[in-house]
Design an enzyme around this catalytic site. Structure first.
Site, PDB file in Angstrom:
ATOM      1  N   TYR A 188      16.037  11.685 -11.025  1.00 14.28           N
ATOM      2  CA  TYR A 188      17.259  11.226 -11.628  1.00 14.28           C
ATOM      3  C   TYR A 188      18.576  11.422 -12.317  1.00 14.28           C
ATOM      4  O   TYR A 188      18.919  10.439 -12.635  1.00 14.28           O
ATOM      5  CB  TYR A 188      16.411  12.531 -13.594  1.00 14.28           C
ATOM      6  CG  TYR A 188      16.760  12.603 -14.664  1.00 14.28           C
ATOM      7  CD1 TYR A 188      16.940  11.099 -15.619  1.00 14.28           C
ATOM      8  CD2 TYR A 188      18.079  13.316 -14.808  1.00 14.28           C
ATOM      9  CE1 TYR A 188      17.444  11.277 -17.113  1.00 14.28           C
ATOM     10  CE2 TYR A 188      19.086  13.561 -16.190  1.00 14.28           C
ATOM     11  CZ  TYR A 188      18.385  12.324 -17.599  1.00 14.28           C
ATOM     12  OH  TYR A 188      19.146  12.338 -18.456  1.00 14.28           O
ATOM     13  N   LYS A 242      21.745   8.192 -13.088  1.00 13.36           N
ATOM     14  CA  LYS A 242      22.727   9.011 -14.144  1.00 13.36           C
ATOM     15  C   LYS A 242      24.430   8.629 -13.988  1.00 13.36           C
ATOM     16  O   LYS A 242      25.387   8.137 -14.026  1.00 13.36           O
ATOM     17  CB  LYS A 242      22.263  10.418 -15.039  1.00 13.36           C
ATOM     18  CG  LYS A 242      21.594  10.434 -15.543  1.00 13.36           C
ATOM     19  CD  LYS A 242      21.035   9.536 -16.465  1.00 13.36           C
ATOM     20  CE  LYS A 242      20.378   8.791 -17.166  1.00 13.36           C
ATOM     21  NZ  LYS A 242      20.086   8.497 -18.754  1.00 13.36           N
TER      22      LYS A 242
END
Ligand code: NAD
Ligand code: RM4
Length: 256
Positions: A159, A163
């Site tokens: 993840y 980002k």
């Protein structure tokens, strides 16, 4: 009325931060294209959001298409042009964070996370930017990145790179699109209580730890992000591009 008569697209707007942003943009005078996954289970929430926006005297429509598909951005832009005459603001918010350890990360989970959070965002930003360029009146693009673009997470190895990628995408797009008056900025939320981290924060000890790291003494709520998104979308930030705005209650700077 920071966004009077502006046409705003927000992805992943059925709930959480996206929903709060959609309502704030409508309060500020915008008409809103609600991007959602297209799943039947999301539709009641989408219909409720449309009704709430209409009750504010603004207009809304919904486009159900997975964020990871390379043509979803085109569909969102088409809807904005058809219903509201163009695109002034694009908010890339849809995202997933299926917490998982690194060493046995399933390949499919990694690929799904990168595709949903980053690959789809690239093509959607490109579609929105091309429409803004055609219109010739500039625009604002906001990527909902994360504090996790700057710091790691042992259960977020799939993840956090997405980002960081979104933050980098906004920096490079700020350069590529500045000549067209299109501003590109990244919003970096801290820990906000939403469905994305419901299971993670169900662990009372983990939740307490996250609160203890936050100088303002509480976790975030979706509406904590709504004002900053409206600000970056509006002419109040007309000279802000390539920037990143942490909205984290002070969590990032809290070393000791
Ligand atoms: P959420 O789970 O409530 O919202 C995520 C939204 O994305 C939902 O509307 C969901 O339907 C949508 N979505 C997920 N997969 C999709 C797909 N394949 N296609 C289309 N839509 C899809 O969580 P949230 O916290 O509101 O998350 C919004 C954004 O904020 C995410 O990008 C997330 O990474 C980011 N963020 C959240 C936090 C936090 O602590 N909650 C912190 C930093 C960044
Ligand atoms: C954020 C941050 C939060 C986490 C969410 C899912 O980027 O890491 O702590 O709860 O993602």
């Amino acid at each position: 009325m920071l966004l009077n008569d502006k046409s705003v697209i927000i992805t992943g707007a059925s709930r959480g931060i996206g929903r709060a942003a959609a309502l704030e943009c409508a309060r500020q005078g915008a008409n809103v294209v609600i991007g959602y996954s297209g799943s039947a289970s999301s539709r009641p929430a989408v219909d409720e959001l449309i009704a709430e926006i209409e009750a504010l005297g603004r207009r809304a429509c919904a486009v159900g298409a997975p964020a990871g598909d390379a043509d979803t951005g085109d569909k969102l832009v088409e809807a904005a042009v058809e219903h509201f005459g163009g695109v002034d603001v694009f908010v890339n918010n849809a995202g997933i964070c299926p917490f998982h350890a690194f060493l046995d990360m399933p390949k499919e989970l990694y690929l799904e996370t990168v595709n949903t959070n980053l690959n789809g965002a690239f093509f959607a930003v490109q579609a929105a930017a091309n429409q803004m360029k055609r219109q010739g009146r500039g625009g604002a693009i906001i990527a909902v990145s994360s504090i996790s673009a700057l710091v790691g997470g042992g259960m977020q190895t799939h993840y956090t790179p997405t980002k960081a990628g979104l933050l980098s995408l906004m920096q490079s797009c700020a350069i590529a699109l500045g000549p067209y008056g299109i501003r590109c900025n990244a919003l970096l939320p801290g820990t906000i209580e939403t469905d994305i981290n419901k299971d993670d924060l169900a662990d009372a000890e983990k939740r307490e730890y996250m609160v203890s790291r936050t100088p303002l003494g509480r976790l975030g709520r979706p509406d904590d992000l709504a004002g900053p998104i409206a600000f970056l979308a509006s002419d109040m930030s007309q000279y802000v591009t390539g920037a990143s705005l942490l909205v984290d209650g002070g969590m990032f700077v809290n070393l000791q």
